[in-house]
Every structure is written in C-alpha cells, then in structure tokens.
Design a protein around this motif. Structure first.
Motif, PDB file in Angstrom:
ATOM      1  N   ALA A   1      22.820   7.095  35.532  1.00 28.47           N
ATOM      2  CA  ALA A   1      22.402   6.792  34.343  1.00 28.47           C
ATOM      3  C   ALA A   1      23.714   6.741  33.300  1.00 28.47           C
ATOM      4  O   ALA A   1      24.404   7.545  33.586  1.00 28.47           O
TER       5      ALA A   1
ATOM      6  N   ILE B   1      20.007   3.823  26.814  1.00 25.78           N
ATOM      7  CA  ILE B   1      20.408   4.150  28.198  1.00 25.78           C
ATOM      8  C   ILE B   1      20.373   2.864  29.243  1.00 25.78           C
ATOM      9  O   ILE B   1      19.526   1.793  29.095  1.00 25.78           O
TER      10      ILE B   1
ATOM     11  N   ASP C   1      25.226   6.002  29.124  1.00 29.10           N
ATOM     12  CA  ASP C   1      24.636   5.979  27.501  1.00 29.10           C
ATOM     13  C   ASP C   1      25.444   4.735  27.134  1.00 29.10           C
ATOM     14  O   ASP C   1      26.524   4.696  27.173  1.00 29.10           O
TER      15      ASP C   1
ATOM     16  N   ASP D   1      10.830   1.223  20.271  1.00 33.31           N
ATOM     17  CA  ASP D   1      11.538   2.167  19.772  1.00 33.31           C
ATOM     18  C   ASP D   1      11.598   2.836  18.488  1.00 33.31           C
ATOM     19  O   ASP D   1      12.171   2.149  17.652  1.00 33.31           O
TER      20      ASP D   1
ATOM     21  N   LEU E   1      18.063  12.805  30.658  1.00 32.89           N
ATOM     22  CA  LEU E   1      17.182  11.828  30.257  1.00 32.89           C
ATOM     23  C   LEU E   1      16.029  12.400  29.529  1.00 32.89           C
ATOM     24  O   LEU E   1      15.405  13.235  29.984  1.00 32.89           O
TER      25      LEU E   1
ATOM     26  N   ARG F   1      18.688   8.886  18.939  1.00 35.22           N
ATOM     27  CA  ARG F   1      18.390   8.629  20.304  1.00 35.22           C
ATOM     28  C   ARG F   1      19.416   7.910  20.933  1.00 35.22           C
ATOM     29  O   ARG F   1      19.967   6.975  20.292  1.00 35.22           O
ATOM     30  N   LYS F   2      19.700   8.130  22.258  1.00 36.23           N
ATOM     31  CA  LYS F   2      20.376   7.033  22.987  1.00 36.23           C
ATOM     32  C   LYS F   2      19.903   5.670  23.299  1.00 36.23           C
ATOM     33  O   LYS F   2      18.731   5.702  23.575  1.00 36.23           O
TER      34      LYS F   2
ATOM     35  N   VAL G   1      19.476   2.961  33.468  1.00 33.38           N
ATOM     36  CA  VAL G   1      19.293   3.682  34.523  1.00 33.38           C
ATOM     37  C   VAL G   1      19.086   2.874  35.692  1.00 33.38           C
ATOM     38  O   VAL G   1      18.481   1.825  35.586  1.00 33.38           O
TER      39      VAL G   1
ATOM     40  N   ASP H   1      16.447   5.807  24.901  1.00 28.34           N
ATOM     41  CA  ASP H   1      16.127   7.219  25.730  1.00 28.34           C
ATOM     42  C   ASP H   1      15.082   7.958  25.157  1.00 28.34           C
ATOM     43  O   ASP H   1      15.141   8.963  24.536  1.00 28.34           O
ATOM     44  N   ASN H   2      13.804   7.370  24.865  1.00 27.30           N
ATOM     45  CA  ASN H   2      12.612   8.157  24.409  1.00 27.30           C
ATOM     46  C   ASN H   2      11.490   8.213  25.579  1.00 27.30           C
ATOM     47  O   ASN H   2      10.495   8.421  25.069  1.00 27.30           O
TER      48      ASN H   2
ATOM     49  N   SER I   1      24.831   3.556  24.028  1.00 28.39           N
ATOM     50  CA  SER I   1      24.676   3.584  22.703  1.00 28.39           C
ATOM     51  C   SER I   1      25.847   3.072  21.777  1.00 28.39           C
ATOM     52  O   SER I   1      25.749   2.216  20.839  1.00 28.39           O
TER      53      SER I   1
END
Lengths: 271, 271, 271
Positions: free
Chosen positions: A113, A81, A115, A71, A161, A78-79, A83, A96-97, A117
């Motif tokens: 999905a 997440i 978020d 990260d 995403l 950036r979020k 999934v 979420d990268n 955060s």
C-alpha cells in the motif's frame, strides 16, 4: 498483470466533462493505455454503493490498474492510495475512505500500500476539488506506464488503510436477519450486505416465505430464483447476478416500495 | 501533434445514438484514430457553455484533432470550419458560431482557417439536421488520417471567424463587478466570464465579503479557497478547478439559489 | 469484415455498471477488439425502437461484430443468436426476439444463423438476469477473435428466426396512410414504420398539407424538407436524417403533442 488496462469507476455522472478530462489526462501521460469505463453512475458521494459495485465488477475485468473515485472528503486530509492486491496483483487506486476495501478483500488483501497524496506524478497546481484530474488519473497513468507503486508515493502499512464503515449483519439463525442495503440499482433492486457464509448462517432457504421490515413497513416476500416466478408487483428475495442476496419487486422498484437506500437496515423473518 | 487523437464534445446527450454514430463514422474512415469523449452533456444549443467547457478541458488533452458540436444553426448558412492554432498546432473542428473561439484564443489564435461546409470529405447525401455525422465527423477523421486542412475545404481569413457573443464585464475597481455566467455544472456551481486579468482589475481579494446580485435576489458571500470553509447552505465565491471565478453554495446549488443560467448577468459589490 | 470491431447497442442506460462490465468481459477475452458504443439509451425493453435505431446506425459502421441487447425475455426460453448477413458478412449477435430483424433485412438477409443459447463461450455460472455479461458479450468477443459462428453454437434455419412484430402500414393511395411509430428520439421526433417504397405508394408529396390523427387528436401538418421552414410550434412531416418519414414540432416535441410512443398508430390524410 496487464498494466496498460485502466478501469474507471466514479460518481462523476455523465453530464459534465469530469470523466472526459480524466480520460484526456491518462491519454496524455500513457497514450498506449486502454481505458474501460466500469460506471460513472454511482450516486454522488455514496462510498458504500461504489465499493459494492467495484467489488462486483472487478472479477469480470482483466487484472490491471483499477481507478475508483467516490470522494466526499476531497480537499480534506483523507489520503490518496494505491494498493497492490495479494491475488492477481491488481493495482487499485482511489481515496482512502473504504471505497477500495471490499475489492482489496476479494483479491486476498493488500500486498503493498502506498500513500500517493503528495505523489510526484500529480498535476500542479493541484486543485482543491478535482483530485480525479490532478492526483488519481495521473497516478493511474504512471502505473499504466509500468512504474512501481513505490515510485509514486510513500509506503503505508496495510493496517493503516481505512475500512469501509459497515454495520455487521445481526443474525439469529432461522429467526431473524438484520442487514444493511449495499446498493440499489436503477430498477430499484436492493442488494444486502450479507456474505455467502452469513447467508448460510442465517438459515434462509430458497422457497421460504419471509417477512421484510424496512422503513416502518412490513411486507411479505418469497425467496426465489427469478423475477418471473412471482406476479407483477410482488416482492421477492433472490440472488442477484453477482450472487448477492437482494430484494426486488417484479416490474417495479423494491427501493421505492420499502423506502430504502444504500446504508439502510432491513430485517428479515421467516413467515 | 498526434493526429490520431480525436476528442469529441457535443450537446448530443447520452440517450440517442448520435454520439455512437459519429464514433462509427470516424472509425470507418480512420480506424487507427483514438477517440476521447470530453463531454456530451452540454445543455442543448448552449454555445456559450460548450465554448467554456471546451476551453477548460483542452489544455489537459494532448494536441490532436478536437471536434466540438453545439450547433443551433445546423441547416442554416453558418459555416463548418477547421482552425489550426498558433500554439501546439491543434486542429479544432466545429460550426463557425463562436463555439471554438475561446479555445482558439487560448492557443494563441488561428494560424490557419478553412471553410469545410462543402468539403469533399462529407458523406453524401448530407442531411439537413445531422452534420455531426455527415460533415464534422468525416472531416475530423480525414484530419486524423493526416490530410491537411487545406485539402478539406476553402481557405478563410482568421478575421472572418465568428466571435463568441460575449457581453464584456463591467468593472468599477473595488466597487462593482458585473459579469456573465459562463457555465453552470451539474452541482449548480456557476463560473463567471472574467479573465484572470479582469479579476485582478476588479480588486476582489480572498477573504472579502461580497454582495451578490442576480435575478432580483441579493445575497452575501465570502470569497474563499474551498467549500469546506463555509457552513452548509452558505454562498461563496471561489476559483473553480479551472481557475475561473465561480459562485457556489456548500452542499447545494448556487444556480438554483440565485435563479441563474449560462449567459445571465451577476453583480458583485464589496460588503 | 474487420472482426476486431465490436459495436454495442443496449437498453442498459448509463446509471449502472452493466455496460462497463460487458466492455470488461469483451476485453478479457479479446483484448485487441475495438468496441464502439452505438447507444445504451434505448428505452427499457423497447425492442421495436432498438431494432429501428440499430438498422439506422449500422450502415455507418464498418462491417464487424454487432452486439445488440434489448431483451425483455431474458431468463425465458427465447434463443440467443448469431446471424451472418448476406451482404457485407456482418455478424449480428443478440436475443432472437426481432431486435436484429430489420438489420438482417437491410444487409440482404441471413447467410447463416446459429443458436448460441448454450454456447461453450458462456461464462459459468450463467445468471438468470444478466445474459449480456454471461452469454452475449462472451460470444461477441469470441467472434472478434476470429472464431466461426458455427463453433459457438448450433445451426438454425433462417426461417426459424423470430420476426419483429410489425403491423404493416395501411395505404389507400392519395387518401389515407396508417403506420406505426418506429421510434421517438429525445427531441420527441417520431419516425414512422414506412419503407421508401411504401412512402412512394402512399402518394404523399413534399409541400402537401396533411391531417395527422393520433391518440384522439387531429392536427394539420405540412410535409417539408426542414424544421426551419415552419414557425416554432408547428407540426411537420419530414424525412429524418436516416431517410425515415417522421413527425416533428419545430422547437418542441411531436411525441408529447400527439401523445405517441413507439408502436402507436398514426393516420395521415391529405388536407
């Protein structure tokens, strides 16, 4: 899906207490969860390598909650997440990268999905630098308790995403294959980003001799089944234990010999 | 208190079987215990760093049995102790060399202290060098079984416990703060031994520019919230994820730049 | 025997996902198994050191399923085996290269041996290089489920098992002892391959001064109980925490001082 199984993969390494504190946080929220450490030795901030290792390892694990943290953007926008995959309903948790992208793809795409955060599950105050402890581990633990992803954040479209940045291979069948290094293991074996289909397209076949160009060096190699088939010190192409086309040097490091790391480009030409 | 939770923190490292054998000993005595490894990467014999990391990590773990071993005096006359804390009734186990002291303090002091150096729980014969296996792990495992500390050794007065050797910070409010380095993490970030109260007393405020003097070097820094607010290579003061005032260099090592290690003194002056 | 306990010892190290994937495979087949990592820091391909560490550690673990992998011959014709020991009915799993031999001997020999190279428990397709994942972990997991060794492969005669290659010590009582180094720990302490009986035969006694010859160097040492009895930097002979005769240098590395590694020969003569 056995929600009480949580797997961990990070770039936290083994020297600090980061991994241990994440375990403690998960245990405190979900004492019944069983936690398996897949790897904490991903090179720091190497999203590409983390993504490849995660996608290689997950098929061997029971479906469950799968937390991954590499990260470099922690503290940025950036979020974070969660999934749920189409196949096997695995719950992937992470930044979420692109780290989760190849694993999402391997299990049929994203059925859902979220978020997380600003998840209500976060530990307050949330630090600027340790989201593993304050965001990701608590969210994974609440999933392990059986809570629905939708209870832990805001819905996201699958299309929103972040993909894994990937330069597609350049393939001129029978003449030239150019591909990126996906990951390098501790023996210096280097797996290439080349799908099974792309490998077929390339026309590369077992037993062929190949020129390998990387980092200004050109070396010849053979495409073989195992290390044992070449003399010590010789370069070879082979399918690694996850089925990825990879470069190796028998009893030495291909990454060192060619000066390559994850993300670097390699060109293969029939000799 | 969930006695069946045992946390471990040591300076045993990951190369030898020391940690694994302690796990095996605990499992043999208390098969139901759940063991969490907080960290085994404390620099060898660095009691100060072990003490700081333990006190940082424990608040994130459920109250349980908390074993810590950083023990340069193994084989000498230092005691082996169990301490029950006033708050949360945590049971701390380790050598009586100050390692447990900041954690005891963080949980309101010692409600009960026991000398387990000659505990009936020990594995015989007790080796001269591996008390983790022969003394500490068995004592922790018997606590995990629900045995009372008093059954495992001789009572001690809380006042008899060894303090952590600590040179108190020198504070001249608004002019000068001198403090010791508590610990250095693997990124080279260096946390200072400065309590929240002492930090307030110092007059240091977010956004201030500060001269940092250490190891014969003087560098300027800014006191900021996150790494991202300074250019790569710049020195900053910030509150680390545990709330400790710390020195960092964005994308590099503050410990290397300043040549400091745990125990070294650092002087801060407003610029 | 508590079949649900599985211990692991490998030379896989902590940087890659090899250990984590083995854990995942075991969990998938036998979710109730409890897995203890004895060590993954055996030097790569060092069968001798792995064998010594395993035999040292196992007596501290409950009898169960004990998987060990140090396997330079992976992909060759060496067998994969399960051995049930006469004493305690421990189930040892690993490559048939001598790695398990000292542990089998320590628990009274082999009551049953099975060749699991082609076990029905294997994960298909079996890779050429990762038998930990594809052969050993699945076999161990099926044993943890309570399956009999004989269900998992073909019977072997105990006499067919590969011994650990070992040059026996040369003992001229009171004059000269020549023995191999069994293992070197991360502090550079070097344990010798010398049984308790052989040690008695040698005539070496506590308090004696001894000439130590290794790697072209001759140094004098004393045979003592603990490190603390010699000045920093001095060489000593002592019984390590597992009862093996070992060489150490107080606060430094005997292996480095003498230039020795596992397998090297050392000569001791009374001074």
């Amino acid at each position: 899906v056995d929600r009480s199984l949580v797997t961990l993969l990070t770039d936290y390494g083994g020297d600090d207490e980061f991994v241990g504190v994440c375990h403690a946080v998960i245990e405190r929220i979900a004492p019944e969860a069983r936690v398996i450490d897949l790897s904490h030795g991903i090179p720091r901030h190497d999203v590409r390598q983390g993504a490849a290792v995660l996608a290689n390892a997950l098929p061997y694990a029971s479906p469950g909650v799968h937390l991954a943290i590499v990260d470099p953007g922690v503290g940025s926008t950036r979020k974070a997440i969660v999934v749920r995959t189409v196949e096997e309903e695995r719950l992937l948790v992470g930044p979420d990268n692109g780290l989760l992208a190849p694993s999402i793809e391997r299990f049929g795409g994203a059925a859902e999905a979220v978020d997380v955060s600003l998840s209500p599950a976060r530990l307050e105050p949330v630090s600027a630098t340790f989201h593993g402890r304050d965001v990701f581990a608590p969210v994974a633990a609440h999933l392990a308790l059986g809570e629905a992803p939708s209870e832990l954040g805001e819905p996201l479209e699958a299309g929103e995403l972040a993909p894994l940045e990937r330069t597609p291979p350049g393939i001129d069948p029978g003449r030239r294959v150019e591909a990126s290094v996906a990951y390098v293991d501790r023996f210096g074996n280097a797996a290439l980003e080349l799908s099974a289909d792309e490998l077929v397209d390339s026309g590369l076949k077992l037993g062929h001799r190949v020129w390998v160009e990387a980092g200004g060096v050109t070396l010849d190699a053979v495409y073989l089944l195992t290390f044992a088939d070449v003399p010590a010190g010789a370069l070879l192409l082979y399918l690694d234990s996850y089925g990825n086309l990879a470069l190796a040097v028998n009893r030495a490091s291909a990454a060192e010999r060619l000066g390559i790391n994850s993300g670097d480009r390699v060109v293969l030409r029939p000799a």
